[in-house]
Design a protein around this motif. Structure first.
Motif, PDB file in Angstrom:
ATOM      1  N   ASN A   1      50.135  -6.076  52.682  1.00  0.00           N
ATOM      2  CA  ASN A   1      50.443  -6.261  54.045  1.00  0.00           C
ATOM      3  C   ASN A   1      51.743  -6.692  54.427  1.00  0.00           C
ATOM      4  N   ASP A   2      52.867  -6.290  53.634  1.00  0.00           N
ATOM      5  CA  ASP A   2      54.135  -6.496  53.694  1.00  0.00           C
ATOM      6  C   ASP A   2      54.689  -7.984  53.240  1.00  0.00           C
ATOM      7  N   CYS A   3      53.668  -8.627  52.593  1.00  0.00           N
ATOM      8  CA  CYS A   3      53.949  -9.891  52.003  1.00  0.00           C
ATOM      9  C   CYS A   3      53.825 -10.065  50.363  1.00  0.00           C
ATOM     10  N   LYS A   4      54.714 -10.797  49.778  1.00  0.00           N
ATOM     11  CA  LYS A   4      54.578 -10.913  48.275  1.00  0.00           C
ATOM     12  C   LYS A   4      53.198 -11.717  47.981  1.00  0.00           C
ATOM     13  N   ASN A   5      52.487 -11.058  47.253  1.00  0.00           N
ATOM     14  CA  ASN A   5      51.237 -11.846  46.898  1.00  0.00           C
ATOM     15  C   ASN A   5      50.750 -11.742  45.550  1.00  0.00           C
ATOM     16  N   GLY A   6      50.636 -12.737  44.786  1.00  0.00           N
ATOM     17  CA  GLY A   6      50.326 -12.795  43.445  1.00  0.00           C
ATOM     18  C   GLY A   6      51.587 -13.102  42.400  1.00  0.00           C
ATOM     19  N   PRO A   7      51.373 -12.668  41.258  1.00  0.00           N
ATOM     20  CA  PRO A   7      52.568 -12.984  40.384  1.00  0.00           C
ATOM     21  C   PRO A   7      53.491 -12.037  40.191  1.00  0.00           C
ATOM     22  N   PHE A   8      54.851 -12.661  40.327  1.00  0.00           N
ATOM     23  CA  PHE A   8      56.009 -12.012  40.441  1.00  0.00           C
ATOM     24  C   PHE A   8      57.046 -12.344  39.380  1.00  0.00           C
ATOM     25  N   LYS A   9      57.720 -11.654  38.996  1.00  0.00           N
ATOM     26  CA  LYS A   9      58.827 -11.788  38.099  1.00  0.00           C
ATOM     27  C   LYS A   9      60.391 -11.895  38.982  1.00  0.00           C
ATOM     28  N   VAL A  10      60.940 -12.752  39.035  1.00  0.00           N
ATOM     29  CA  VAL A  10      62.140 -13.390  39.990  1.00  0.00           C
ATOM     30  C   VAL A  10      63.315 -13.325  39.021  1.00  0.00           C
ATOM     31  N   THR A  11      64.333 -12.662  39.182  1.00  0.00           N
ATOM     32  CA  THR A  11      65.345 -12.661  38.310  1.00  0.00           C
ATOM     33  C   THR A  11      66.776 -13.213  39.353  1.00  0.00           C
ATOM     34  N   ASN A  12      67.362 -14.137  38.773  1.00  0.00           N
ATOM     35  CA  ASN A  12      68.404 -14.678  39.730  1.00  0.00           C
ATOM     36  C   ASN A  12      69.631 -14.778  38.819  1.00  0.00           C
ATOM     37  N   LYS A  13      70.782 -14.138  39.597  1.00  0.00           N
ATOM     38  CA  LYS A  13      72.228 -14.170  38.886  1.00  0.00           C
ATOM     39  C   LYS A  13      72.744 -15.639  39.253  1.00  0.00           C
ATOM     40  N   THR A  14      73.096 -16.507  38.258  1.00  0.00           N
ATOM     41  CA  THR A  14      73.902 -17.625  38.303  1.00  0.00           C
ATOM     42  C   THR A  14      75.156 -17.676  37.784  1.00  0.00           C
ATOM     43  N   LYS A  15      75.771 -18.512  37.764  1.00  0.00           N
ATOM     44  CA  LYS A  15      77.410 -18.483  37.225  1.00  0.00           C
ATOM     45  C   LYS A  15      77.240 -18.659  35.613  1.00  0.00           C
ATOM     46  N   GLU A  16      75.952 -19.165  35.166  1.00  0.00           N
ATOM     47  CA  GLU A  16      75.830 -19.312  33.801  1.00  0.00           C
ATOM     48  C   GLU A  16      75.268 -17.944  33.053  1.00  0.00           C
ATOM     49  N   GLY A  17      74.866 -16.993  34.068  1.00  0.00           N
ATOM     50  CA  GLY A  17      74.063 -15.767  33.585  1.00  0.00           C
ATOM     51  C   GLY A  17      72.889 -15.279  34.527  1.00  0.00           C
ATOM     52  N   THR A  18      72.142 -14.682  33.926  1.00  0.00           N
ATOM     53  CA  THR A  18      70.835 -14.293  34.457  1.00  0.00           C
ATOM     54  C   THR A  18      69.688 -15.322  34.269  1.00  0.00           C
TER      55      THR A  18
ATOM     56  N   PHE B   1      52.809 -16.036  44.034  1.00  0.00           N
ATOM     57  CA  PHE B   1      53.101 -16.434  45.751  1.00  0.00           C
ATOM     58  C   PHE B   1      51.800 -16.406  46.467  1.00  0.00           C
ATOM     59  N   LEU B   2      50.628 -16.522  45.776  1.00  0.00           N
ATOM     60  CA  LEU B   2      49.530 -16.833  46.324  1.00  0.00           C
ATOM     61  C   LEU B   2      49.203 -18.082  46.922  1.00  0.00           C
ATOM     62  N   LYS B   3      49.051 -18.230  48.264  1.00  0.00           N
ATOM     63  CA  LYS B   3      49.141 -19.508  49.097  1.00  0.00           C
ATOM     64  C   LYS B   3      48.241 -20.383  48.447  1.00  0.00           C
ATOM     65  N   ASP B   4      47.112 -20.138  47.993  1.00  0.00           N
ATOM     66  CA  ASP B   4      46.089 -21.211  47.378  1.00  0.00           C
ATOM     67  C   ASP B   4      46.440 -21.845  45.974  1.00  0.00           C
ATOM     68  N   PHE B   5      47.462 -21.124  45.382  1.00  0.00           N
ATOM     69  CA  PHE B   5      47.873 -21.274  44.057  1.00  0.00           C
ATOM     70  C   PHE B   5      48.441 -22.750  43.960  1.00  0.00           C
ATOM     71  N   PRO B   6      48.009 -23.969  43.543  1.00  0.00           N
ATOM     72  CA  PRO B   6      48.851 -25.148  43.720  1.00  0.00           C
ATOM     73  C   PRO B   6      49.938 -25.149  43.148  1.00  0.00           C
TER      74      PRO B   6
ATOM     75  N   ILE C   1      54.455 -19.533  36.858  1.00  0.00           N
ATOM     76  CA  ILE C   1      53.605 -19.093  35.913  1.00  0.00           C
ATOM     77  C   ILE C   1      54.176 -18.563  34.698  1.00  0.00           C
ATOM     78  N   SER C   2      53.528 -18.320  33.712  1.00  0.00           N
ATOM     79  CA  SER C   2      53.895 -17.868  32.547  1.00  0.00           C
ATOM     80  C   SER C   2      54.403 -16.222  32.454  1.00  0.00           C
ATOM     81  N   GLU C   3      55.195 -15.910  31.583  1.00  0.00           N
ATOM     82  CA  GLU C   3      55.448 -14.428  31.359  1.00  0.00           C
ATOM     83  C   GLU C   3      54.105 -13.800  31.234  1.00  0.00           C
ATOM     84  N   ALA C   4      53.478 -14.056  30.275  1.00  0.00           N
ATOM     85  CA  ALA C   4      51.994 -13.518  29.892  1.00  0.00           C
ATOM     86  C   ALA C   4      51.234 -13.399  30.965  1.00  0.00           C
ATOM     87  N   ASP C   5      51.125 -14.424  31.816  1.00  0.00           N
ATOM     88  CA  ASP C   5      50.344 -14.196  33.255  1.00  0.00           C
ATOM     89  C   ASP C   5      50.792 -13.144  34.153  1.00  0.00           C
ATOM     90  N   PHE C   6      52.110 -13.108  34.242  1.00  0.00           N
ATOM     91  CA  PHE C   6      52.727 -12.031  34.909  1.00  0.00           C
ATOM     92  C   PHE C   6      52.419 -10.475  34.294  1.00  0.00           C
TER      93      PHE C   6
END
Length: 121
Positions: free
Chosen positions: A78-95, A102-107, A111-116
Protein backbone atom coordinates in the motif's frame (compact mmCIF):
# COMPACT_ATOMS: atom_id res chain seq x y z
CA UNK A 1 -3.06 3.00 -25.65
CA UNK A 2 -6.56 4.10 -24.68
CA UNK A 3 -9.45 1.65 -24.44
CA UNK A 4 -12.85 3.15 -23.65
CA UNK A 5 -11.12 6.36 -22.55
CA UNK A 6 -8.72 4.63 -20.12
CA UNK A 7 -5.00 3.85 -20.36
CA UNK A 8 -4.41 0.14 -21.01
CA UNK A 9 -1.20 -1.86 -21.57
CA UNK A 10 2.40 -0.62 -21.78
CA UNK A 11 2.91 3.11 -21.86
CA UNK A 12 4.21 6.20 -20.13
CA UNK A 13 2.69 9.12 -18.29
CA UNK A 14 4.39 12.43 -17.57
CA UNK A 15 3.14 15.47 -15.70
CA UNK A 16 4.60 18.97 -15.61
CA UNK A 17 3.44 22.15 -13.90
CA UNK A 18 3.99 25.29 -15.93
CA UNK A 19 6.40 27.70 -14.25
CA UNK A 20 7.60 25.04 -11.79
CA UNK A 21 10.37 22.47 -11.94
CA UNK A 22 7.92 19.87 -10.63
CA UNK A 23 7.70 16.80 -12.82
CA UNK A 24 6.65 13.19 -12.69
CA UNK A 25 7.23 10.27 -15.02
CA UNK A 26 5.88 6.72 -15.02
CA UNK A 27 6.77 4.05 -17.55
CA UNK A 28 5.14 0.66 -17.30
CA UNK A 29 1.85 -1.15 -17.44
CA UNK A 30 -1.62 0.36 -17.00
CA UNK A 31 -4.97 -1.29 -16.30
CA UNK A 32 -8.00 1.01 -16.24
CA UNK A 33 -5.67 4.07 -16.16
CA UNK A 34 -4.02 2.77 -12.96
CA UNK A 35 -0.38 1.70 -12.63
CA UNK A 36 -0.46 -2.09 -12.52
CA UNK A 37 2.35 -4.65 -12.66
CA UNK A 38 5.96 -3.79 -13.42
CA UNK A 39 6.90 -0.13 -13.82
CA UNK A 40 9.33 2.70 -13.15
CA UNK A 41 8.40 5.98 -11.48
CA UNK A 42 10.44 9.18 -11.16
CA UNK A 43 9.00 11.78 -8.79
CA UNK A 44 9.43 15.55 -8.58
CA UNK A 45 12.52 15.18 -6.34
CA UNK A 46 14.26 12.93 -8.89
CA UNK A 47 13.82 9.82 -6.76
CA UNK A 48 13.16 6.62 -8.68
CA UNK A 49 11.18 3.49 -7.88
CA UNK A 50 11.42 0.39 -10.05
CA UNK A 51 9.22 -2.52 -9.19
CA UNK A 52 5.67 -3.70 -8.87
CA UNK A 53 2.49 -1.63 -8.64
CA UNK A 54 -1.05 -2.63 -7.73
CA UNK A 55 -3.95 -0.28 -8.38
CA UNK A 56 -1.67 2.80 -8.60
CA UNK A 57 0.37 2.02 -5.47
CA UNK A 58 3.77 0.45 -4.84
CA UNK A 59 2.97 -3.14 -3.93
CA UNK A 60 5.43 -6.04 -3.88
CA UNK A 61 9.13 -6.20 -4.61
CA UNK A 62 10.82 -2.95 -5.61
CA UNK A 63 13.89 -0.74 -5.50
CA UNK A 64 13.86 2.95 -4.57
CA UNK A 65 16.84 5.22 -5.27
CA UNK A 66 16.95 8.57 -3.48
CA UNK A 67 18.69 11.70 -4.78
CA UNK A 68 21.43 11.33 -2.13
CA UNK A 69 22.34 7.92 -3.59
CA UNK A 70 20.66 5.81 -0.90
CA UNK A 71 19.01 2.66 -2.23
CA UNK A 72 16.17 0.74 -0.58
CA UNK A 73 15.42 -2.78 -1.84
CA UNK A 74 12.55 -4.83 -0.45
CA UNK A 75 8.77 -5.11 -0.39
CA UNK A 76 6.10 -2.43 -0.35
CA UNK A 77 2.50 -2.74 0.83
CA UNK A 78 0.00 0.00 0.00
CA UNK A 79 2.78 2.46 -1.02
CA UNK A 80 4.77 1.89 2.22
CA UNK A 81 7.99 0.00 2.93
CA UNK A 82 6.99 -3.18 4.72
CA UNK A 83 9.25 -5.92 6.07
CA UNK A 84 12.93 -6.64 5.49
CA UNK A 85 14.88 -4.13 3.38
CA UNK A 86 18.44 -3.88 2.15
CA UNK A 87 19.54 -0.25 2.59
CA UNK A 88 22.67 0.93 0.79
CA UNK A 89 24.09 4.35 1.68
CA UNK A 90 27.01 6.17 0.11
CA UNK A 91 29.34 7.75 2.65
CA UNK A 92 32.67 9.57 2.45
CA UNK A 93 34.35 6.28 3.36
CA UNK A 94 32.50 4.31 0.67
CA UNK A 95 29.31 2.29 0.41
CA UNK A 96 27.62 0.98 3.56
CA UNK A 97 24.89 -1.67 3.50
CA UNK A 98 22.56 -2.43 6.39
CA UNK A 99 19.46 -4.57 6.64
CA UNK A 100 16.38 -3.06 8.25
CA UNK A 101 12.90 -4.23 9.03
CA UNK A 102 10.16 -1.68 8.39
CA UNK A 103 7.38 -3.53 10.23
CA UNK A 104 5.85 -1.18 12.79
CA UNK A 105 5.52 -3.88 15.42
CA UNK A 106 9.11 -5.12 15.09
CA UNK A 107 10.96 -3.81 18.19
CA UNK A 108 14.43 -3.85 16.62
CA UNK A 109 14.70 -2.62 13.06
CA UNK A 110 18.23 -3.81 12.21
CA UNK A 111 18.20 -7.39 10.87
CA UNK A 112 20.76 -9.80 9.43
CA UNK A 113 21.56 -10.25 5.76
CA UNK A 114 20.37 -13.86 6.11
CA UNK A 115 16.94 -12.71 7.35
CA UNK A 116 16.69 -10.26 4.46
CA UNK A 117 17.59 -12.95 1.90
CA UNK A 118 15.14 -15.40 3.47
CA UNK A 119 12.27 -12.95 2.88
CA UNK A 120 13.38 -11.52 -0.49
CA UNK A 121 14.32 -14.49 -2.64
Amino acid sequence: MFVNGKLEGEGSLSQHKEGYEWKYLYQGNFVGSLKQGKGKEINEKGETYEGLFNRDKKEGKGKQTLTNGSIYEGHWVNDCKNGPFKVTNKTKEGTRTIYKNFLKDFPKNIISEADFLKHNN
